[in-house]
Design a protein around this motif. Structure first.
Motif, PDB file in Angstrom:
ATOM      1  N   UNK A  60       0.840  -1.207   0.000  1.00 35.43           N
ATOM      2  CA  UNK A  60       0.000   0.000   0.000  1.00 35.43           C
ATOM      3  C   UNK A  60       0.868   1.247   0.000  1.00 35.43           C
ATOM      4  N   UNK A  61       1.913   1.262   0.835  1.00 33.44           N
ATOM      5  CA  UNK A  61       2.806   2.421   0.893  1.00 33.44           C
ATOM      6  C   UNK A  61       3.498   2.629  -0.446  1.00 33.44           C
ATOM      7  N   UNK A  62       3.924   1.547  -1.075  1.00 34.07           N
ATOM      8  CA  UNK A  62       4.579   1.661  -2.386  1.00 34.07           C
ATOM      9  C   UNK A  62       3.636   2.272  -3.423  1.00 34.07           C
ATOM     10  N   UNK A  63       2.381   1.861  -3.403  1.00 27.80           N
ATOM     11  CA  UNK A  63       1.417   2.418  -4.361  1.00 27.80           C
ATOM     12  C   UNK A  63       1.090   3.867  -4.038  1.00 27.80           C
ATOM     13  N   UNK A  64       0.986   4.201  -2.744  1.00 26.07           N
ATOM     14  CA  UNK A  64       0.651   5.568  -2.368  1.00 26.07           C
ATOM     15  C   UNK A  64       1.773   6.540  -2.696  1.00 26.07           C
ATOM     16  N   UNK A  69      -1.386   6.942 -10.437  1.00 28.11           N
ATOM     17  CA  UNK A  69      -1.824   5.559 -10.299  1.00 28.11           C
ATOM     18  C   UNK A  69      -2.711   5.113 -11.451  1.00 28.11           C
ATOM     19  N   UNK A  70      -3.599   5.952 -11.883  1.00 23.52           N
ATOM     20  CA  UNK A  70      -4.548   5.551 -12.908  1.00 23.52           C
ATOM     21  C   UNK A  70      -5.690   4.753 -12.300  1.00 23.52           C
ATOM     22  N   UNK A  71      -6.603   4.342 -13.132  1.00 22.14           N
ATOM     23  CA  UNK A  71      -7.803   3.643 -12.665  1.00 22.14           C
ATOM     24  C   UNK A  71      -7.456   2.289 -12.054  1.00 22.14           C
ATOM     25  N   UNK A  72      -6.614   1.512 -12.746  1.00 20.37           N
ATOM     26  CA  UNK A  72      -6.249   0.183 -12.240  1.00 20.37           C
ATOM     27  C   UNK A  72      -5.478   0.283 -10.930  1.00 20.37           C
ATOM     28  N   UNK A  73      -4.616   1.278 -10.809  1.00 22.30           N
ATOM     29  CA  UNK A  73      -3.859   1.455  -9.584  1.00 22.30           C
ATOM     30  C   UNK A  73      -4.751   1.811  -8.409  1.00 22.30           C
ATOM     31  N   UNK A  74      -5.741   2.655  -8.654  1.00 15.26           N
ATOM     32  CA  UNK A  74      -6.673   3.018  -7.588  1.00 15.26           C
ATOM     33  C   UNK A  74      -7.505   1.817  -7.157  1.00 15.26           C
ATOM     34  N   UNK A  75      -7.916   1.007  -8.122  1.00 10.07           N
ATOM     35  CA  UNK A  75      -8.659  -0.216  -7.779  1.00 10.07           C
ATOM     36  C   UNK A  75      -7.793  -1.168  -6.966  1.00 10.07           C
ATOM     37  N   UNK A  76      -6.532  -1.316  -7.368  1.00  2.00           N
ATOM     38  CA  UNK A  76      -5.609  -2.193  -6.647  1.00  2.00           C
ATOM     39  C   UNK A  76      -5.395  -1.676  -5.221  1.00  2.00           C
ATOM     40  N   UNK A  77      -5.265  -0.367  -5.079  1.00  2.00           N
ATOM     41  CA  UNK A  77      -5.065   0.237  -3.768  1.00  2.00           C
ATOM     42  C   UNK A  77      -6.266  -0.026  -2.850  1.00  2.00           C
ATOM     43  N   UNK A  78      -7.468   0.117  -3.380  1.00  2.00           N
ATOM     44  CA  UNK A  78      -8.654  -0.138  -2.556  1.00  2.00           C
ATOM     45  C   UNK A  78      -8.769  -1.618  -2.201  1.00  2.00           C
TER      46      UNK A  78
END
Length: 99
Positions: A60-64, A69-78
């Motif tokens: 999560x920290x790596x993604x934040x 992020x884009x749409x896929x990144x936001x979905x992955x984060x959630x």
């Protein structure tokens, strides 16, 4: 009487039966595909929820920390945050209870 045609239709009976059979096969394949996709998604969710809190928090920290992020990144984060909350509850339940 017209031979080889269904009543009220201008198409021959074999063509009508062929179309009905193709439609039935299409519907069956579509239902099987949907069931397979749902089973794969559930297996993926179970595998994600089985990970440790630390591992999920690191990802999560790596993604934040990414700027875009884009749409896929936001979905992955959630998904990761949801899995982390499940992992927290699981790990809290595994702790020994104080008497």
């Amino acid at each position: 009487m017209r031979r080889g045609r269904a009543k009220g239709s201008t198409e021959p009976l074999p063509k009508l039966l062929s179309h009905a059979l193709k439609t039935a096969w299409y519907d069956a394949r579509k239902k099987i595909y949907a069931a397979e996709q749902q089973a794969a998604w559930k297996a993926q969710q179970r595998a994600l929820e089985a990970r440790s809190v630390g591992d999920l928090s690191y990802e999560i920290i790596c993604l934040e920390n990414k700027t875009v992020l884009g749409h896929d990144g936001l979905n992955r984060l959630s998904e990761l945050k949801r899995a982390r909350s499940v992992a927290w509850a699981r790990e809290a339940a595994e702790l020994p209870q104080a008497a």
